[in-house]
Design a protein around this motif. Sequence first.
Motif, PDB file in Angstrom:
ATOM      1  N   GLU A   1       1.404  -8.161   9.588  1.00 27.37           N
ATOM      2  CA  GLU A   1       0.860  -8.405   8.257  1.00 27.37           C
ATOM      3  C   GLU A   1       0.417  -9.861   8.123  1.00 27.37           C
ATOM      4  O   GLU A   1      -0.657 -10.148   7.613  1.00 27.37           O
TER       5      GLU A   1
ATOM      6  N   SER B   1      -7.605  -4.544  16.668  1.00 21.32           N
ATOM      7  CA  SER B   1      -9.056  -4.431  16.476  1.00 21.32           C
ATOM      8  C   SER B   1      -9.622  -5.591  15.634  1.00 21.32           C
ATOM      9  O   SER B   1     -10.757  -5.513  15.190  1.00 21.32           O
ATOM     10  N   THR B   2      -8.831  -6.646  15.437  1.00 22.50           N
ATOM     11  CA  THR B   2      -9.340  -7.803  14.683  1.00 22.50           C
ATOM     12  C   THR B   2      -9.806  -8.858  15.682  1.00 22.50           C
ATOM     13  O   THR B   2      -9.026  -9.310  16.537  1.00 22.50           O
TER      14      THR B   2
ATOM     15  N   ASP C   1      -2.640  -1.271  15.334  1.00 22.28           N
ATOM     16  CA  ASP C   1      -4.050  -0.932  15.568  1.00 22.28           C
ATOM     17  C   ASP C   1      -4.962  -1.893  14.820  1.00 22.28           C
ATOM     18  O   ASP C   1      -5.993  -2.316  15.346  1.00 22.28           O
ATOM     19  N   ARG C   2      -4.589  -2.241  13.605  1.00 22.70           N
ATOM     20  CA  ARG C   2      -5.422  -3.178  12.841  1.00 22.70           C
ATOM     21  C   ARG C   2      -5.470  -4.541  13.523  1.00 22.70           C
ATOM     22  O   ARG C   2      -6.519  -5.169  13.609  1.00 22.70           O
ATOM     23  N   VAL C   3      -4.321  -4.982  14.008  1.00 23.53           N
ATOM     24  CA  VAL C   3      -4.267  -6.288  14.684  1.00 23.53           C
ATOM     25  C   VAL C   3      -5.121  -6.261  15.947  1.00 23.53           C
ATOM     26  O   VAL C   3      -5.923  -7.167  16.194  1.00 23.53           O
TER      27      VAL C   3
ATOM     28  N   ARG D   1      -7.994 -13.727   7.962  1.00 22.79           N
ATOM     29  CA  ARG D   1      -9.043 -13.786   6.939  1.00 22.79           C
ATOM     30  C   ARG D   1      -9.221 -15.210   6.414  1.00 22.79           C
ATOM     31  O   ARG D   1     -10.143 -15.474   5.658  1.00 22.79           O
TER      32      ARG D   1
ATOM     33  N   ILE E   1      -0.071   1.824  12.716  1.00 19.21           N
ATOM     34  CA  ILE E   1      -1.247   1.511  11.886  1.00 19.21           C
ATOM     35  C   ILE E   1      -1.476  -0.007  11.816  1.00 19.21           C
ATOM     36  O   ILE E   1      -2.605  -0.485  11.902  1.00 19.21           O
ATOM     37  N   MET E   2      -0.382  -0.775  11.724  1.00 17.26           N
ATOM     38  CA  MET E   2      -0.507  -2.231  11.655  1.00 17.26           C
ATOM     39  C   MET E   2      -0.930  -2.798  13.015  1.00 17.26           C
ATOM     40  O   MET E   2      -1.775  -3.685  13.094  1.00 17.26           O
TER      41      MET E   2
ATOM     42  N   LEU F   1      -2.780 -10.535  10.206  1.00 15.70           N
ATOM     43  CA  LEU F   1      -3.982  -9.989   9.552  1.00 15.70           C
ATOM     44  C   LEU F   1      -4.374 -10.841   8.346  1.00 15.70           C
ATOM     45  O   LEU F   1      -5.559 -11.151   8.148  1.00 15.70           O
TER      46      LEU F   1
ATOM     47  N   ASP G   1       6.455  -5.607  11.765  1.00 14.43           N
ATOM     48  CA  ASP G   1       5.420  -5.407  10.739  1.00 14.43           C
ATOM     49  C   ASP G   1       5.086  -6.699   9.992  1.00 14.43           C
ATOM     50  O   ASP G   1       3.936  -6.912   9.600  1.00 14.43           O
TER      51      ASP G   1
ATOM     52  N   GLU H   1       0.825  -1.220   0.000  1.00 13.32           N
ATOM     53  CA  GLU H   1       0.000   0.000   0.000  1.00 13.32           C
ATOM     54  C   GLU H   1       0.853   1.261   0.000  1.00 13.32           C
ATOM     55  O   GLU H   1       0.328   2.354  -0.087  1.00 13.32           O
TER      56      GLU H   1
END
Length: 305
Positions: free
Chosen positions: A156, A189-190, A185-187, A163, A182-183, A159, A152, A46
């Motif tokens: 990655e 909140s999963t 935070d994504r983890v 899925r 950012i990574m 995450l 990271d 990204e």
Amino acid sequence: MENIVIIGSGPAGLTAAIYAARANLSPVVIDGMQPGGQLTQTTEVENFPGFEKPITGFELVQTMRKQAERFGVRFMMDAVNSCELTGATKKLSLMMNGTLEAQTVVIATGASARYLGLPSEEKLQGRGVSACATCDGSFFKGQRVAVVGGGDTAMEDALYLSRIAEHVTLIHRRDAFRASKIMVDRVLSTSNISILWNSVVEDVLDVTKGEVTGLKVKNVKSDVTSELAIQGLFIAIGHTPNTSIFAGQLELDAEGYLVAKDTRTSVPGVFAAGDVQDRHFKQAITSAGTGCIAALQAERYLATL
Ligand code: NDP
């Protein structure tokens, strides 16, 4: 005799090739054991400027490769076995196609995934233990998996696996991640990722049939050991630079990275680009940047001969 041989075909090698070809140096790229390099194993990229929408790592290197081919770069599906770099003529012994001689060499051999070093981990590689979530994640559809690491790559991988798998346990040896916010935070909140802080894997278990069935995990704060039932273990604890064939000829640092000043190694005419000389940043864009610098340096060096 070649003007310039580039060892490695990730973003560093391909960018060096594009610049060298446009400077009429007629470069040769030796693909190496993993054409395209580590980027072919990442999921979406990204943060490579110029792409408004995410692009897969594989597509990104394929695009660079086509761009290099457009300028006539020659690719050899081969790998370097050994080399003699210290003289004016650089000699590269290839696995399949004999020997190449060159006036300059750009080393862009990257880095390889590190493992924990447990005998059980080694025994179960390919049978539940992997260092590449995007390669092997699909085998674990609806199952329970674990990821080890706090950078990271671990984020990655967790995450990506969340899925596919039913549940992901992220195991980290400390109580804070080093990954970007950012990574992280994504983890966090999963919902199907849980985290085991301050924990290390002591053993990989295969109680049934030679495939991973669980882990023995120790909490390093409490010293309590517990078992975790999982079918897949993904190791994401960083990389080791691919420099073994250069040891004794080029200066390496304590961790085995090539020492380079503006891509110039300790030997004139030999340049280093990408992760093989970068212990800090390791981004596709920084690799590409150093590939560009290495090609420009090689061009300057050739002009002095
Ligand atoms: P890093 O070196 O950043 O992280 C390695 C992680 O593994 C650390 O958390 C480290 O723990 C842990 N670790 C190391 N050795 C062991 C061990 N023996 N046992 C248990 N844990 C261990 O490597 P990465 O591959 O994650 O990232 C490399 C670089 O690539 C970074 O600069 C990163 O930012 C970048 N990257 C960027 C991405 C992106 O922008 N999308 C994606 C992936 C990588 P500790 O923290 O305690 O040292």
